[in-house]
Write a protein that holds these residues in place. Sequence first.
Motif, PDB file in Angstrom:
ATOM      1  N   LEU A 212       0.843  -1.183   0.000  1.00 46.57           N
ATOM      2  CA  LEU A 212       0.000   0.000   0.000  1.00 46.57           C
ATOM      3  C   LEU A 212       0.885   1.241   0.000  1.00 46.57           C
ATOM      4  CD1 LEU A 212      -2.598  -1.062   2.720  1.00 46.57           C
ATOM      5  CD2 LEU A 212      -2.860  -1.200   0.247  1.00 46.57           C
ATOM      6  N   HIS A 213       0.320   2.368  -0.436  1.00 43.53           N
ATOM      7  CA  HIS A 213       1.104   3.600  -0.498  1.00 43.53           C
ATOM      8  C   HIS A 213       1.524   4.061   0.899  1.00 43.53           C
ATOM      9  CE1 HIS A 213      -2.738   5.240   0.678  1.00 43.53           C
ATOM     10  NE2 HIS A 213      -2.203   6.432   0.835  1.00 43.53           N
ATOM     11  N   THR A 214       0.801   3.620   1.918  1.00 43.80           N
ATOM     12  CA  THR A 214       1.135   4.018   3.286  1.00 43.80           C
ATOM     13  C   THR A 214       2.342   3.267   3.833  1.00 43.80           C
ATOM     14  OG1 THR A 214      -0.489   2.407   4.068  1.00 43.80           O
ATOM     15  CG2 THR A 214      -1.230   4.679   3.841  1.00 43.80           C
ATOM     16  N   GLN A 215       2.753   2.198   3.164  1.00 42.97           N
ATOM     17  CA  GLN A 215       3.914   1.418   3.590  1.00 42.97           C
ATOM     18  C   GLN A 215       5.162   2.014   2.931  1.00 42.97           C
ATOM     19  OE1 GLN A 215       2.001  -2.254   2.184  1.00 42.97           O
ATOM     20  NE2 GLN A 215       2.237  -3.082   4.251  1.00 42.97           N
ATOM     21  N   SER A 216       5.662   3.070   3.537  1.00 44.19           N
ATOM     22  CA  SER A 216       6.750   3.839   2.923  1.00 44.19           C
ATOM     23  C   SER A 216       7.991   2.994   2.679  1.00 44.19           C
ATOM     24  CB  SER A 216       7.097   5.048   3.792  1.00 44.19           C
ATOM     25  OG  SER A 216       7.464   4.633   5.101  1.00 44.19           O
ATOM     26  N   ASP A 217       8.261   2.033   3.569  1.00 40.95           N
ATOM     27  CA  ASP A 217       9.438   1.195   3.376  1.00 40.95           C
ATOM     28  C   ASP A 217       9.304   0.316   2.144  1.00 40.95           C
ATOM     29  OD1 ASP A 217       7.345  -0.128   4.635  1.00 40.95           O
ATOM     30  OD2 ASP A 217       8.669  -1.532   5.696  1.00 40.95           O
ATOM     31  N   LEU A 218       8.108  -0.206   1.929  1.00 42.84           N
ATOM     32  CA  LEU A 218       7.898  -1.053   0.754  1.00 42.84           C
ATOM     33  C   LEU A 218       7.868  -0.233  -0.537  1.00 42.84           C
ATOM     34  CD1 LEU A 218       5.271  -3.677   2.000  1.00 42.84           C
ATOM     35  CD2 LEU A 218       7.731  -3.944   1.702  1.00 42.84           C
ATOM     36  N   MET A 219       7.354   0.981  -0.478  1.00 39.92           N
ATOM     37  CA  MET A 219       7.370   1.834  -1.671  1.00 39.92           C
ATOM     38  C   MET A 219       8.805   2.234  -2.018  1.00 39.92           C
ATOM     39  SD  MET A 219       4.291   1.735  -2.586  1.00 39.92           S
ATOM     40  CE  MET A 219       3.975   2.991  -3.835  1.00 39.92           C
ATOM     41  N   ALA A 220       9.635   2.491  -0.999  1.00 35.60           N
ATOM     42  CA  ALA A 220      11.045   2.785  -1.238  1.00 35.60           C
ATOM     43  C   ALA A 220      11.745   1.556  -1.817  1.00 35.60           C
ATOM     44  CB  ALA A 220      11.722   3.226   0.057  1.00 35.60           C
ATOM     45  N   GLU A 221      11.355   0.396  -1.343  1.00 34.05           N
ATOM     46  CA  GLU A 221      11.908  -0.855  -1.867  1.00 34.05           C
ATOM     47  C   GLU A 221      11.583  -1.004  -3.353  1.00 34.05           C
ATOM     48  OE1 GLU A 221      11.394  -4.872   0.236  1.00 34.05           O
ATOM     49  OE2 GLU A 221       9.868  -4.902  -1.350  1.00 34.05           O
ATOM     50  N   LEU A 222      10.377  -0.612  -3.732  1.00 32.64           N
ATOM     51  CA  LEU A 222       9.967  -0.686  -5.132  1.00 32.64           C
ATOM     52  C   LEU A 222      10.832   0.218  -6.005  1.00 32.64           C
ATOM     53  CD1 LEU A 222       7.791  -2.113  -6.799  1.00 32.64           C
ATOM     54  CD2 LEU A 222       6.309  -0.133  -6.409  1.00 32.64           C
ATOM     55  N   GLU A 223      11.098   1.419  -5.519  1.00 32.52           N
ATOM     56  CA  GLU A 223      11.976   2.332  -6.253  1.00 32.52           C
ATOM     57  C   GLU A 223      13.382   1.742  -6.397  1.00 32.52           C
ATOM     58  OE1 GLU A 223      10.923   6.825  -5.547  1.00 32.52           O
ATOM     59  OE2 GLU A 223      10.940   5.787  -3.606  1.00 32.52           O
ATOM     60  N   LYS A 224      13.857   1.059  -5.364  1.00 33.50           N
ATOM     61  CA  LYS A 224      15.182   0.445  -5.408  1.00 33.50           C
ATOM     62  C   LYS A 224      15.224  -0.656  -6.468  1.00 33.50           C
ATOM     63  CE  LYS A 224      18.518  -2.156  -2.614  1.00 33.50           C
ATOM     64  NZ  LYS A 224      18.788  -2.775  -1.284  1.00 33.50           N
ATOM     65  N   ILE A 225      14.188  -1.485  -6.511  1.00 35.36           N
ATOM     66  CA  ILE A 225      14.116  -2.542  -7.520  1.00 35.36           C
ATOM     67  C   ILE A 225      14.196  -1.931  -8.920  1.00 35.36           C
ATOM     68  CG2 ILE A 225      12.588  -4.270  -8.555  1.00 35.36           C
ATOM     69  CD1 ILE A 225      11.527  -4.822  -5.720  1.00 35.36           C
ATOM     70  N   ASP A 226      13.434  -0.864  -9.123  1.00 32.83           N
ATOM     71  CA  ASP A 226      13.417  -0.202 -10.424  1.00 32.83           C
ATOM     72  C   ASP A 226      14.800   0.345 -10.784  1.00 32.83           C
ATOM     73  OD1 ASP A 226      11.198   0.808 -12.448  1.00 32.83           O
ATOM     74  OD2 ASP A 226      12.630   2.461 -12.207  1.00 32.83           O
ATOM     75  N   ARG A 227      15.496   0.937  -9.805  1.00 33.79           N
ATOM     76  CA  ARG A 227      16.833   1.487 -10.061  1.00 33.79           C
ATOM     77  C   ARG A 227      17.827   0.385 -10.417  1.00 33.79           C
ATOM     78  NH1 ARG A 227      15.817   4.432  -5.364  1.00 33.79           N
ATOM     79  NH2 ARG A 227      17.293   3.119  -4.182  1.00 33.79           N
ATOM     80  N   VAL A 228      17.746  -0.735  -9.719  1.00 33.26           N
ATOM     81  CA  VAL A 228      18.653  -1.851  -9.997  1.00 33.26           C
ATOM     82  C   VAL A 228      18.459  -2.351 -11.422  1.00 33.26           C
ATOM     83  CG1 VAL A 228      19.113  -4.278  -9.425  1.00 33.26           C
ATOM     84  CG2 VAL A 228      18.929  -2.575  -7.602  1.00 33.26           C
ATOM     85  N   ILE A 229      17.212  -2.438 -11.840  1.00 31.61           N
ATOM     86  CA  ILE A 229      16.931  -2.887 -13.202  1.00 31.61           C
ATOM     87  C   ILE A 229      17.515  -1.915 -14.219  1.00 31.61           C
ATOM     88  CG2 ILE A 229      15.108  -3.313 -14.889  1.00 31.61           C
ATOM     89  CD1 ILE A 229      13.323  -4.172 -12.536  1.00 31.61           C
ATOM     90  N   SER A 230      17.273  -0.631 -14.020  1.00 28.84           N
ATOM     91  CA  SER A 230      17.721   0.361 -14.998  1.00 28.84           C
ATOM     92  C   SER A 230      19.242   0.457 -15.071  1.00 28.84           C
ATOM     93  CB  SER A 230      17.121   1.736 -14.669  1.00 28.84           C
ATOM     94  OG  SER A 230      17.560   2.191 -13.405  1.00 28.84           O
ATOM     95  N   ARG A 231      19.931   0.212 -13.929  1.00 26.28           N
ATOM     96  CA  ARG A 231      21.394   0.220 -13.962  1.00 26.28           C
ATOM     97  C   ARG A 231      21.938  -0.993 -14.712  1.00 26.28           C
ATOM     98  NH1 ARG A 231      21.331   2.082  -8.376  1.00 26.28           N
ATOM     99  NH2 ARG A 231      21.686  -0.070  -7.687  1.00 26.28           N
ATOM    100  N   ASN A 232      21.258  -2.099 -14.564  1.00 27.51           N
ATOM    101  CA  ASN A 232      21.711  -3.333 -15.199  1.00 27.51           C
ATOM    102  C   ASN A 232      21.410  -3.360 -16.689  1.00 27.51           C
ATOM    103  OD1 ASN A 232      22.969  -5.820 -15.077  1.00 27.51           O
ATOM    104  ND2 ASN A 232      21.116  -6.942 -14.522  1.00 27.51           N
ATOM    105  N   VAL A 233      20.241  -2.847 -17.063  1.00 22.92           N
ATOM    106  CA  VAL A 233      19.816  -2.807 -18.464  1.00 22.92           C
ATOM    107  C   VAL A 233      19.282  -1.411 -18.754  1.00 22.92           C
ATOM    108  CG1 VAL A 233      18.294  -3.785 -20.220  1.00 22.92           C
ATOM    109  CG2 VAL A 233      19.228  -5.262 -18.431  1.00 22.92           C
ATOM    110  N   PRO A 234      20.065  -0.561 -19.406  1.00 23.64           N
ATOM    111  CA  PRO A 234      19.618   0.798 -19.708  1.00 23.64           C
ATOM    112  C   PRO A 234      18.285   0.793 -20.463  1.00 23.64           C
ATOM    113  CG  PRO A 234      21.955   0.575 -20.157  1.00 23.64           C
ATOM    114  CD  PRO A 234      21.454  -0.808 -19.854  1.00 23.64           C
ATOM    115  N   GLY A 235      17.387   1.674 -20.035  1.00 24.25           N
ATOM    116  CA  GLY A 235      16.081   1.760 -20.674  1.00 24.25           C
ATOM    117  C   GLY A 235      15.036   0.838 -20.069  1.00 24.25           C
TER     118      GLY A 235
END
Length: 324
Positions: A212-235
């Motif tokens: 849920l959006h109220t779970q700030s730790d999990l939303m931050a985790e989601l952003e981290k997952i996205d960053r890891v993907i983009s660093r590994n595969v541009p775009g």
Amino acid sequence: MSADSGFRSERKRSLWRRIVDFALTDVNTIVEGGIDDEAIERFERVLLEADFGVETTMELVAGLERASERGKIRSMSELRDHLSGEIAAILEGSGRPDGSGAAGEESSGTTLARGEDLGIVLVLGVNGVGKTTSVAKLAHRLQTAGDTVLLAAADTFRAGAQEQLRAWADRIGVGFVGGRRGGDPAAVTFDAVEAALSRRADWVLIDTAGRLHTQSDLMAELEKIDRVISRNVPGAPHERLLVVDATSGQNVLAQARQFGAVLELSGLVLAKFDSTGRGGTAVAVARELSVPVRFLGTGEALDDLEPFTAAGYVEKLLGAPGDV
């Protein structure tokens, strides 16, 4: 008949049938060249009850009033054609991803954007919407189209999540990468992308934990997952799909806003569409947030996932002219 069974029966009736039965009880008001204010108010109520939301409903009602005043609606069929065209225009105007992955390609049999070597799809959603099942259906669809698929279980939070996705992977016959309970989801994602590249897979579908959006730790985790993907595969990720429950009404709009504030969504998967007779929320999301629906979940079988088209959706939503 109980109140509950009556409610279920009402939900199964098409939008057009409810408009005819409730908003247009006197067909002569159309035949004689106009729709009176009382009918307009009833029409507005039907749309609101069908989960179109206030803004979208007001837009559709205003369009109906203008068309009626200009004499463009003189029959039931003209009214139905007008409404169908207005809804389709909103859906088509929501904007679709242009397929501009690294190579701007699309896999045959799908409407998903992908890169030159690999398509990476990040799948999001709250708990209980049918996210993991939708991932499995999408994997099955891609595999049926001739592509090789790997599933990544980035939900290390929920008990049994890894086993559930692994069971789907075994059933479908696709690759699987998971992690230990309580482990770092971003690490699982990294391993899955590396495995997909080394195996020359066409797609990796990443099933994330419900949050849920109220779970700030999990939303931050989601952003981290996205960053890891983009660093590994541009775009990448090439798609960020939010799975929502079609029966949950205006909560769909709220969820799209909340997840869209964290990551740029490329579309929705509208699960459990077969369980609702309303479905106007998809139109509201398209109009207010410009997030298109990409797939419809139409049943429990693996094949029950359909690519979204505006014309097809309007036909399902309105039903046949004489539908009951």
